[in-house]
Design a protein around this motif. Structure first.
Motif, PDB file in Angstrom:
ATOM      1  N   VAL A   1     -58.773  63.695  27.921  1.00  0.00           N
ATOM      2  CA  VAL A   1     -57.379  64.147  28.005  1.00  0.00           C
ATOM      3  C   VAL A   1     -57.411  65.667  27.879  1.00  0.00           C
ATOM      4  N   THR A   2     -56.852  66.369  28.852  1.00  0.00           N
ATOM      5  CA  THR A   2     -56.945  67.820  28.837  1.00  0.00           C
ATOM      6  C   THR A   2     -55.771  68.463  29.564  1.00  0.00           C
ATOM      7  N   ASP A   3     -55.428  69.668  29.132  1.00  0.00           N
ATOM      8  CA  ASP A   3     -54.451  70.458  29.877  1.00  0.00           C
ATOM      9  C   ASP A   3     -55.142  71.324  30.920  1.00  0.00           C
ATOM     10  N   GLY A   4     -56.465  71.134  31.065  1.00  0.00           N
ATOM     11  CA  GLY A   4     -57.211  71.805  32.118  1.00  0.00           C
ATOM     12  C   GLY A   4     -57.326  70.937  33.352  1.00  0.00           C
ATOM     13  N   ARG A   5     -58.278  71.306  34.221  1.00  0.00           N
ATOM     14  CA  ARG A   5     -58.481  70.598  35.477  1.00  0.00           C
ATOM     15  C   ARG A   5     -59.862  69.954  35.479  1.00  0.00           C
ATOM     16  N   MET A   6     -60.026  68.975  36.326  1.00  0.00           N
ATOM     17  CA  MET A   6     -61.343  68.454  36.665  1.00  0.00           C
ATOM     18  C   MET A   6     -61.610  68.798  38.122  1.00  0.00           C
TER      19      MET A   6
ATOM     20  N   GLY B   1     -59.755  61.611  15.298  1.00  0.00           N
ATOM     21  CA  GLY B   1     -59.497  60.269  14.797  1.00  0.00           C
ATOM     22  C   GLY B   1     -58.159  59.689  15.189  1.00  0.00           C
ATOM     23  N   ASP B   2     -57.237  60.500  15.710  1.00  0.00           N
ATOM     24  CA  ASP B   2     -55.955  59.960  16.163  1.00  0.00           C
ATOM     25  C   ASP B   2     -56.196  58.940  17.274  1.00  0.00           C
ATOM     26  N   PRO B   3     -55.653  57.738  17.151  1.00  0.00           N
ATOM     27  CA  PRO B   3     -55.839  56.743  18.220  1.00  0.00           C
ATOM     28  C   PRO B   3     -55.016  57.122  19.461  1.00  0.00           C
ATOM     29  N   ILE B   4     -55.657  57.101  20.611  1.00  0.00           N
ATOM     30  CA  ILE B   4     -55.008  57.455  21.878  1.00  0.00           C
ATOM     31  C   ILE B   4     -55.324  56.368  22.900  1.00  0.00           C
ATOM     32  N   THR B   5     -54.331  56.022  23.713  1.00  0.00           N
ATOM     33  CA  THR B   5     -54.549  55.113  24.836  1.00  0.00           C
ATOM     34  C   THR B   5     -54.235  55.829  26.141  1.00  0.00           C
ATOM     35  N   VAL B   6     -55.227  55.858  26.997  1.00  0.00           N
ATOM     36  CA  VAL B   6     -55.043  56.342  28.368  1.00  0.00           C
ATOM     37  C   VAL B   6     -54.952  55.108  29.251  1.00  0.00           C
ATOM     38  N   ASP B   7     -53.783  54.860  29.802  1.00  0.00           N
ATOM     39  CA  ASP B   7     -53.542  53.628  30.558  1.00  0.00           C
ATOM     40  C   ASP B   7     -53.119  53.979  31.981  1.00  0.00           C
ATOM     41  N   ALA B   8     -54.083  53.917  32.879  1.00  0.00           N
ATOM     42  CA  ALA B   8     -53.794  54.232  34.278  1.00  0.00           C
ATOM     43  C   ALA B   8     -53.106  53.091  35.000  1.00  0.00           C
ATOM     44  N   VAL B   9     -53.025  51.926  34.381  1.00  0.00           N
ATOM     45  CA  VAL B   9     -52.369  50.773  34.993  1.00  0.00           C
ATOM     46  C   VAL B   9     -50.858  50.859  34.815  1.00  0.00           C
ATOM     47  N   THR B  10     -50.421  51.124  33.574  1.00  0.00           N
ATOM     48  CA  THR B  10     -48.984  51.219  33.299  1.00  0.00           C
ATOM     49  C   THR B  10     -48.449  52.640  33.425  1.00  0.00           C
TER      50      THR B  10
ATOM     51  N   PRO C   1     -62.059  49.265  37.774  1.00  0.00           N
ATOM     52  CA  PRO C   1     -60.910  48.653  37.091  1.00  0.00           C
ATOM     53  C   PRO C   1     -61.109  48.469  35.591  1.00  0.00           C
ATOM     54  N   GLU C   2     -62.324  48.154  35.174  1.00  0.00           N
ATOM     55  CA  GLU C   2     -62.558  47.897  33.743  1.00  0.00           C
ATOM     56  C   GLU C   2     -62.491  49.167  32.897  1.00  0.00           C
ATOM     57  N   HIS C   3     -62.441  50.328  33.536  1.00  0.00           N
ATOM     58  CA  HIS C   3     -62.371  51.590  32.790  1.00  0.00           C
ATOM     59  C   HIS C   3     -61.000  52.265  32.904  1.00  0.00           C
ATOM     60  N   ARG C   4     -60.029  51.594  33.474  1.00  0.00           N
ATOM     61  CA  ARG C   4     -58.741  52.248  33.730  1.00  0.00           C
ATOM     62  C   ARG C   4     -57.796  52.220  32.537  1.00  0.00           C
ATOM     63  N   VAL C   5     -58.154  51.482  31.509  1.00  0.00           N
ATOM     64  CA  VAL C   5     -57.410  51.514  30.245  1.00  0.00           C
ATOM     65  C   VAL C   5     -58.426  51.758  29.139  1.00  0.00           C
ATOM     66  N   VAL C   6     -58.265  52.857  28.431  1.00  0.00           N
ATOM     67  CA  VAL C   6     -59.173  53.206  27.339  1.00  0.00           C
ATOM     68  C   VAL C   6     -58.346  53.493  26.099  1.00  0.00           C
TER      69      VAL C   6
ATOM     70  N   PRO D   1     -62.305  58.035  33.436  1.00  0.00           N
ATOM     71  CA  PRO D   1     -60.852  58.262  33.486  1.00  0.00           C
ATOM     72  C   PRO D   1     -60.487  59.578  32.820  1.00  0.00           C
ATOM     73  N   ALA D   2     -59.692  60.380  33.530  1.00  0.00           N
ATOM     74  CA  ALA D   2     -59.361  61.716  33.047  1.00  0.00           C
ATOM     75  C   ALA D   2     -57.871  61.970  33.218  1.00  0.00           C
ATOM     76  N   ALA D   3     -57.161  62.080  32.098  1.00  0.00           N
ATOM     77  CA  ALA D   3     -55.751  62.471  32.116  1.00  0.00           C
ATOM     78  C   ALA D   3     -55.727  63.994  32.072  1.00  0.00           C
ATOM     79  N   ILE D   4     -55.444  64.594  33.202  1.00  0.00           N
ATOM     80  CA  ILE D   4     -55.592  66.045  33.348  1.00  0.00           C
ATOM     81  C   ILE D   4     -54.249  66.713  33.611  1.00  0.00           C
ATOM     82  N   HIS D   5     -54.273  68.047  33.581  1.00  0.00           N
ATOM     83  CA  HIS D   5     -53.073  68.851  33.845  1.00  0.00           C
ATOM     84  C   HIS D   5     -51.960  68.541  32.846  1.00  0.00           C
ATOM     85  N   VAL D   6     -52.317  68.143  31.625  1.00  0.00           N
ATOM     86  CA  VAL D   6     -51.300  67.752  30.645  1.00  0.00           C
ATOM     87  C   VAL D   6     -50.324  68.914  30.438  1.00  0.00           C
ATOM     88  N   THR D   7     -49.053  68.582  30.552  1.00  0.00           N
ATOM     89  CA  THR D   7     -48.012  69.587  30.387  1.00  0.00           C
ATOM     90  C   THR D   7     -46.912  69.010  29.499  1.00  0.00           C
TER      91      THR D   7
END
Length: 620
Positions: free
Chosen positions: A511-516, A545-554, A442-447, A524-530
């Motif tokens: 964050v990738t348009d590839g697969r894991m 340097g672009d700030p990015i948030t990967v939020d698996a909760v919301t 849970p502590e890694h689900r928002v980065v 945490p891996a945001a994959i298959h980006v389309t």
């Protein structure tokens, strides 16, 4: 009582698929035949079809009574999961003959081992191989001599490819024949620990190879719960395996008995003119597979494969369907990488039979589906059973266990490991992505962290080795890895390095348009980006340097850059072109890169089906 969300998603899917499903069913029903289909062949065609057969088989094939059964095999002896298939054709032919039919090996399909190609150029052909396998299956069945088929496959792209190909011959009864997992070896958690030590440079190649060889050590499927074993579970829940056969080990008497029983079953179905595989794979069956995937914490690769399989049957499954189900389907297993147990432990604890039982009791599976057990069976509840070996060496089935044998591995729906299935669809400025959270703490689900941008996984690994990733939070953006860019390879080789950074206390995500890989887990891996970067997707304009948030909760994938500024940016980087994408046979697959569809549509080279959202009318 069926869960209201399952009802809602089912109604929505049926309405959305109505025109394409109707067209599909019309096509396969028109292809159905009364009696053995070979009786319609010209004598010259038929003579070619049995020219090499032994005298007994030749006499049967000349006749007009015995149904003809195709064997489509993915055997090779390099791939451990498929090595047992060397012995299957003779066993299957004998069992079909005893059941009143006649079987022939109609063809073979390629079978790539993703474990061998992981992180290497061959991996860029892996996803494309699924559709090549589908076409190879169609070629095998196109001889049009067969009244049913036995499909032999286990691993990652092979089973989805076989199923997509078989659905083009949806009028044929088909049974999938598994081979089972290898015996448990070095525990998966220990293997992962050794890999991280190697990534840190604390042990050498000899120690790493020793650990890997202790993990992958014999005939059968790798025992972690990746795509191969997810395939097996899904085939059983789809009703295409015999109950309890998925995780019965190779080289055992029960395995042989189940293989013979599969041959007898397809022969009986063909002789009876039973509905074909295309009738069995309907909207309810597809959603049952989705639920089972979610409840078991299965491979994210199936967010591609299930969509592609569904569309091969005229069913317009979407990622939103999966996401909506995930919100209400509890996580009921802890199998590596979502836990420490392997599939043998899962099977011993009650396995698929118990999983089906508890999901049915919770109203989260459709009971009223057809399976290869035929009309006499009691829908999906017939799969809440376990096979046993009788004194005469045949398989029989008994009621499955009503309780889990190990609640650290497998639980009922009333005491889940987590209230949801651990799969989310993310939306945001960078596009649409999928994230699997069942193995993420849970502590890694928002980065939230600055981007480090790479156009190749090797560049990230170089940065890791050079220490450029040390002491900083980061979102590794690995772009130009989508289907049109380079075949959408798995990026599992990044997992040990990312795991090292996470264990050091850094906040990391990918964050990738590839697969894991289906074996990937804790990062945490945001994959298959389309849309993917190679087709002008936003990832092409992301900068270091672009700030990015990967939020698996919301369920959000946020780029914290002013929209006006981001819109003015020119894309940077590029997918490999021409000679850059050659060697290891890749140049032969260039036409597939040119026509492959988006990840959210299954990353398929086959023409997409039209989707039209139709409002669901509620009836009192």
């Amino acid at each position: 009582m069926t869960h209201p969300t399952l009802i809602e998603v089912t109604q929505r899917l049926v309405a959305r698929s109505a025109p394409t499903r109707a067209a599909y069913l019309q096509r396969i029903r028109a292809a159905a035949s009364d009696g053995p289909v070979r009786t319609r062949m010209a004598c010259g065609n038929l003579a070619h079809g049995f020219a090499a057969a032994d005298p007994e088989s030749k006499a049967a094939l000349r006749g007009t009574v015995k149904p003809g059964i195709a064997i489509v095999t993915s055997y090779n002896d390099m791939l451990s999961a498929h090595a047992p298939y060397a012995d299957y054709p003779a066993l299957l032919k004998q069992a079909v003959l005893r059941a009143g039919g006649i079987a022939q090996v109609a063809g073979g399909v390629p079978a790539m081992c993703d474990g061998v190609t992981q992180g290497r150029p061959g991996m860029e052909l892996s996803l494309f191989s699924r559709d090549v396998i589908a076409m190879s299956t169609a070629i095998a069945l196109s001889h049009d001599m067969f009244d049913g088929a036995l499909l032999l496959g286990v691993c990652d792209k092979i089973v989805p490819g076989l199923l997509i190909g078989a659905l083009s011959f949806g009028h044929l009864p088909c049974v999938f024949v598994p081979a089972g997992p290898m015996a448990s070896g070095l525990p998966n958690a220990e293997k992962a620990r050794v890999r991280q030590l190697y990534a840190e440079g604390r042990i050498g190649r000899a120690e790493l190879l020793e650990a890997e060889s202790a993990s992958y050590h014999g005939r059968g499927t790798c025992t972690f719960y990746g795509t191969a074993n997810s395939n097996q579970l899904l085939m059983e829940v789809l009703g295409l395996h015999l109950p309890g056969s998925s995780f019965t080990s190779p080289d055992t008497d029960l395995r042989d008995a189940l293989t013979r029983a599969a041959a007898a079953r397809v022969t009986e179905l063909a002789a009876a003119g039973a509905p074909g595989i295309g009738e069995l794979i309907d909207e309810k069956a597809i959603l049952n597979a989705c639920v089972a995937l979610l409840a078991s914490g299965g491979s994210t690769n199936h967010t591609l494969h299930l969509v592609a399989i569904a569309r091969a049957a005229g069913i317009a499954l979407t990622w939103e369907d999966l996401s909506d189900l995930s919100a209400v389907v509890p996580l009921l297993t802890r199998i590596y990488p979502n836990g420490s147990a392997d599939v043998n432990h899962f099977h011993a604890a009650g396995g698929i039979g118990f999983l089906i039982r508890t999901l049915l009791e919770a109203g989260l599976l459709h009971e009223d589906v057809s399976t290869v057990l035929g009309d006499g069976a009691t829908g999906l509840s017939a799969y809440a059973t376990e096979p046993r070996l009788t004194a005469d060496g045949t398989a029989t089935w008994v009621e499955g266990t009503p309780v889990s044998g190990d609640t650290d591995v497998l639980r009922g729906a009333d005491e889940p490991f987590a209230p949801d299935g651990g799969l989310r669809v993310l939306h945001g400025e960078l596009g649409t992505a999928v994230i699997k959270t069942s193995a993420v703490k849970p502590e890694h689900r928002v980065v939230s962290a600055p981007a480090m941008v790479f156009d190749d996984q090797a560049d990230f690994l170089d940065a890791f080795k050079d220490g450029r990733c040390d002491g900083r939070d980061l979102v590794a953006v690995i772009r130009y890895q989508g289907p049109a860019a380079n075949g959408m390879p798995e990026l599992h080789k990044l997992t040990p390095a990312l795991g090292v950074l996470q264990d050091r206390g850094q906040q990391v995500a990918i964050v990738t348009d590839g697969r894991m890989s289906g074996a990937s887990g804790k990062v945490p891996a945001a994959i298959h980006v389309t849309p993917e970067a190679a087709l002008g997707g936003p990832l092409a304009r992301v900068r270091d340097g672009d700030p990015i948030t990967v939020d698996a909760v919301t369920g959000t994938l946020t780029l914290h850059v002013a929209a006006e500024e981001f819109a003015r940016r020119e894309p940077t980087g590029a997918a490999p072109l021409g000679a850059e994408w050659s060697g290891t046979g890749r140049e032969l697959f260039a036409p597939l890169r040119a026509c492959v569809g988006a990840a959210e549509h299954g990353a398929s080279i086959f023409p997409p089906i039209a989707i039209q959202e139709t409002p669901v009318v509620e009836h009192a």
